[in-house]
Design a protein around this motif. Sequence first.
Motif, PDB file in Angstrom:
ATOM      1  N   LEU A  29       2.088   2.764 -16.462  1.00  0.00           N
ATOM      2  CA  LEU A  29       1.362   3.687 -15.330  1.00  0.00           C
ATOM      3  C   LEU A  29       2.311   3.704 -14.078  1.00  0.00           C
ATOM      4  O   LEU A  29       2.266   4.637 -13.554  1.00  0.00           O
ATOM      5  CB  LEU A  29       0.141   3.072 -14.895  1.00  0.00           C
ATOM      6  CG  LEU A  29      -1.045   2.940 -16.160  1.00  0.00           C
ATOM      7  CD1 LEU A  29      -2.352   2.347 -15.660  1.00  0.00           C
ATOM      8  CD2 LEU A  29      -1.579   4.444 -16.269  1.00  0.00           C
ATOM      9  N   ALA A  30       2.937   2.833 -13.680  1.00  0.00           N
ATOM     10  CA  ALA A  30       3.686   2.771 -12.567  1.00  0.00           C
ATOM     11  C   ALA A  30       4.675   1.994 -12.647  1.00  0.00           C
ATOM     12  O   ALA A  30       4.857   0.609 -12.536  1.00  0.00           O
ATOM     13  CB  ALA A  30       2.840   2.260 -11.269  1.00  0.00           C
ATOM     14  N   LYS A  31       6.004   2.288 -12.964  1.00  0.00           N
ATOM     15  CA  LYS A  31       7.051   1.684 -13.299  1.00  0.00           C
ATOM     16  C   LYS A  31       7.481   0.426 -12.010  1.00  0.00           C
ATOM     17  O   LYS A  31       7.572   0.940 -11.035  1.00  0.00           O
ATOM     18  CB  LYS A  31       8.365   2.482 -13.574  1.00  0.00           C
ATOM     19  CG  LYS A  31       9.203   1.697 -14.553  1.00  0.00           C
ATOM     20  CD  LYS A  31      10.289   2.773 -15.221  1.00  0.00           C
ATOM     21  CE  LYS A  31      11.120   2.205 -16.135  1.00  0.00           C
ATOM     22  NZ  LYS A  31      10.848   1.120 -17.130  1.00  0.00           N
ATOM     23  N   GLY A  32       7.912  -0.640 -12.697  1.00  0.00           N
ATOM     24  CA  GLY A  32       8.117  -1.567 -11.539  1.00  0.00           C
ATOM     25  C   GLY A  32       7.210  -2.331 -11.074  1.00  0.00           C
ATOM     26  O   GLY A  32       7.364  -3.197 -10.277  1.00  0.00           O
ATOM     27  N   SER A  33       5.739  -1.857 -11.283  1.00  0.00           N
ATOM     28  CA  SER A  33       4.612  -2.463 -10.633  1.00  0.00           C
ATOM     29  C   SER A  33       4.086  -3.835 -11.706  1.00  0.00           C
ATOM     30  O   SER A  33       3.358  -4.564 -11.055  1.00  0.00           O
ATOM     31  CB  SER A  33       3.419  -1.523 -10.737  1.00  0.00           C
ATOM     32  OG  SER A  33       2.722  -1.276 -11.995  1.00  0.00           O
ATOM     33  N   ALA A  34       4.739  -4.095 -12.809  1.00  0.00           N
ATOM     34  CA  ALA A  34       4.407  -5.248 -13.318  1.00  0.00           C
ATOM     35  C   ALA A  34       4.477  -6.454 -12.705  1.00  0.00           C
ATOM     36  O   ALA A  34       5.514  -6.747 -11.909  1.00  0.00           O
ATOM     37  CB  ALA A  34       4.967  -5.243 -14.791  1.00  0.00           C
ATOM     38  N   VAL A  40      -3.760  -0.927 -10.884  1.00  0.00           N
ATOM     39  CA  VAL A  40      -1.933  -1.134 -11.023  1.00  0.00           C
ATOM     40  C   VAL A  40      -2.055   0.715 -10.662  1.00  0.00           C
ATOM     41  O   VAL A  40      -2.608   1.617 -11.416  1.00  0.00           O
ATOM     42  CB  VAL A  40      -1.852  -1.330 -12.655  1.00  0.00           C
ATOM     43  CG1 VAL A  40      -1.472  -2.591 -12.758  1.00  0.00           C
ATOM     44  CG2 VAL A  40      -2.939  -0.768 -13.704  1.00  0.00           C
ATOM     45  N   GLY A  41      -0.622   1.000 -10.209  1.00  0.00           N
ATOM     46  CA  GLY A  41      -0.478   2.256  -9.791  1.00  0.00           C
ATOM     47  C   GLY A  41      -1.681   2.778  -8.947  1.00  0.00           C
ATOM     48  O   GLY A  41      -2.252   2.394  -8.193  1.00  0.00           O
ATOM     49  N   SER A  42      -2.134   3.881  -9.594  1.00  0.00           N
ATOM     50  CA  SER A  42      -3.293   4.686  -8.872  1.00  0.00           C
ATOM     51  C   SER A  42      -4.562   4.222  -9.669  1.00  0.00           C
ATOM     52  O   SER A  42      -5.736   4.871  -9.330  1.00  0.00           O
ATOM     53  CB  SER A  42      -3.222   6.120  -8.719  1.00  0.00           C
ATOM     54  OG  SER A  42      -3.118   6.559 -10.105  1.00  0.00           O
ATOM     55  N   GLU A  43      -4.599   3.387 -10.610  1.00  0.00           N
ATOM     56  CA  GLU A  43      -5.529   3.205 -11.519  1.00  0.00           C
ATOM     57  C   GLU A  43      -6.517   1.818 -10.978  1.00  0.00           C
ATOM     58  O   GLU A  43      -5.553   0.716 -10.978  1.00  0.00           O
ATOM     59  CB  GLU A  43      -5.414   3.085 -13.070  1.00  0.00           C
ATOM     60  CG  GLU A  43      -4.813   4.356 -13.467  1.00  0.00           C
ATOM     61  CD  GLU A  43      -5.312   5.105 -14.247  1.00  0.00           C
ATOM     62  OE1 GLU A  43      -6.656   4.722 -15.040  1.00  0.00           O
ATOM     63  OE2 GLU A  43      -4.734   6.084 -15.265  1.00  0.00           O
ATOM     64  N   THR A  44      -7.713   1.569 -11.232  1.00  0.00           N
ATOM     65  CA  THR A  44      -8.266   0.567 -10.972  1.00  0.00           C
ATOM     66  C   THR A  44      -9.229   0.378 -12.291  1.00  0.00           C
ATOM     67  O   THR A  44      -9.740   1.110 -13.001  1.00  0.00           O
ATOM     68  CB  THR A  44      -9.471   0.542  -9.967  1.00  0.00           C
ATOM     69  OG1 THR A  44      -8.825   0.865  -8.702  1.00  0.00           O
ATOM     70  CG2 THR A  44     -10.075  -0.662  -9.675  1.00  0.00           C
TER      71      THR A  44
END
Lengths: 661, 164
Positions: A435-440, A459-463
Amino acid sequence: MKTQTVMIDRTTVPIEGERNLLELCRKAGVELPTFCYHSEISIYGACRMCMVEVEGRGIVPACSTKAEDGMVLHTNTKQIRNLRKVIIELMLASHDQNCTTCPKSGDCRLQSIAKQLDITTVRFKQVSSAKPTDLSSDAIVRNPSKCILCGDCVRVCEEIQSVGALGFAYRGVQAQVGTCFNKGIGEIECVGCGQCVKVCPVGALTPKHQISGVWEAIYDKSKTVVVQIAPSVRVALGEYFGKEPGSLTVGRIVTALRRMGFDRVYDTNFGADFTVVEEGKEFLERRRTGENLPQFTSCCPAWVKFAEQYYPDFLTNLSSCRSPQAIFGSLCKAFLPKELGITRENLVVVSVMPCTAKKFEANRAEFKTNGNPDVDFVITNNELALMMKENGIDFDRLELGSFDMPFGFSTGGAAIFGASGGVSEAVLRFAGETLAKGSAQEFKQLRGGEGITTTEITVGSETLRLAVVSGLANARELIDRIRKGEAHYDLVEVMACCGGCVNGGGQPITGDRTAVSKRAKGLYENDKMLQFHISSENPYLQQMYAESLPHKKAHELMHTVYENRKRITQEDIILEESSGEKALSLEICFGTSCFLRGSQKLYKDLMTYIRENKLEDMVEFKANFCGKQCKKGPVLNINGKVLERCTFDGAKAEILTSLHK
Amino acid sequence: MSGKFGKKFEQVCDVLDRHEHHPDNLIAILQEIQEVYSYLPEDIMTYVATALGVSPGSVFGVATFYSHFTLAPKGKYVVRVCDGTACHVKRSEDIIKALEEELKLGGGKNTSDDLMFTLETVACLGACGLAPVVVINEEVHGSMNPEKAKALIEKIRSGETGHG
């Protein structure tokens, strides 16, 4: 305020909220002998081994007596010692004492307590009669001749797992622990989790061994034998060789397996990385479409059988993804024969698991091709340890080895599968990265919870709303809330055993009451040591997807289907005997799901209707316990035509049509 | 026959409804169901477990704990021979042996193959003045001996074939 204290064997011990005198004694460093006390299940007070003398009160069972300020305790008086000895002798007199051939020998508490109490003769006449051993289950062997009626298995199955496959039956000298209607444990609702095996102090419940089959395969020169080991094996097997729970001994295990004669030594974690990617993709797709949420994890075979029996209406919510063991097996059997130039039949896949239910899983029809299973043998930790000892392996002197490639390479995302919360964390790491690279990142809020852990993670824009649950009674509580619409989640991880596979039914029996958390800690440390932490980063996995696993093939090899299961295999009820051909044949489902959807009322209305219209002579009425269309219940079958979500009016209309034919 | 169509199972449904499907009423439910079927059939116990939301194993546990419950079908005629103290000293054992022979029972088997007779022994019927006592269904027969007991069976048999 003055601290409340108890005097135990001349030592003053403060009371700090202990559940009972037995726990207080443990704190004081006095291990009272017991068969039936387990801190996680209810207090039963059956075995009477933990008796202590309380001054002014006499002899009481420590497990079911509360600590009170000023109590003076003696734990090993002459009278207590004599009583304990008599109890053990009485138990032995009705116990099958062929210890040398008992799979539990060495781990048996009856054996160890008898030794501890210096029992050298049994003064009572042997009264036991050999009862048949129950071999009906793939996972568990039940030997009633060994049972001492402590009831531990009954309580763990009912209280922790809410299954109730085992129960007390009959009375007095006939009393026994058994299954409903004396059926085989493989024919009833037992999910094979092996928690009963874990608590059974004697050899009445043991994992079904497959040791001989594995040796035969190794000895057979025409076979190529590969082995996979589950995440939780590497942090527990060492316990059989004197290591602390949680000690990572993977290097030694690999060398031992090679010495024993396995041709390739691989890692279940490689399969687990695929599980994460497949399950993660499935989850993201379901989030996008909003269908079949919450998604339930499906890597625990005991949970899968539980869902098939009790929650057939949620089966479409289960991830269709196979478990790491199953994926590993299917990938092996799909690709290795070609690579090695052998037939599928000559490739033998063995898996080493912390779990008894995995034996059941490997034997499921969905995981076989033309009768040949993807995983041929499943052995527990205990069986592997026995095989290693049989092979004369000196564990400490083993050199370290590493897995064969490519099926032996894995990421930290796979390593943590063995602990409750680990599967969700691995899936989230993958989903987060997608969903959002590098957010892991690590998701520590999912770890180490007892019972039900719920949390929201962005994560990213998702809850995302998550629930992690272990212990099937906890799972039942959670799903009932979801069913009623009281709770809403996107992803639910379910593990049958409390704490996850680190507490599986195939794990070492240990006196260390912190073993489960130590093993889990070992897995999270293992994750830290590995180069990659997100399953999709596994380079060998990427290569396989690119070269040999186009979408359709991947789906075929790594996904599965579930079936609605009857709780008990048995005949249908004949509601009314009939002779000859009847114009109208009705069959109604009285399975749990249809029952809850009103099949009983439908039946009664139909009976009234039949009687009022004088159709009795034309009708034959049967009931079954599951027509396996649970999501569409109540189900009524009229002359072979299946009416789903059947109403009385719908049934009436169909009866009229049938009669006019 | 047709007038009775499906009656038994409907009675089971009524029993469950009357007890509001509450697991606390399990014993009473089983008692009433046994009155309907004269024993507790497995499939019906499984149904009761489903309806009460408990495991079939716990229903089985209760059904096997109480000697009142029986899990095998009983014969049309339940013959109870009293073997209490008074009957015992008046040689009730001979009656039991004679009936076992007559009905081809014994060795754990207590119901005849034609499901006509079930032979039971009871500890005391409280009719010691009539010892030895045999009760067939609800009918009490006092001052029994092996010959008289066999004659009772014979009488029932001839009555049955006469109607058959």
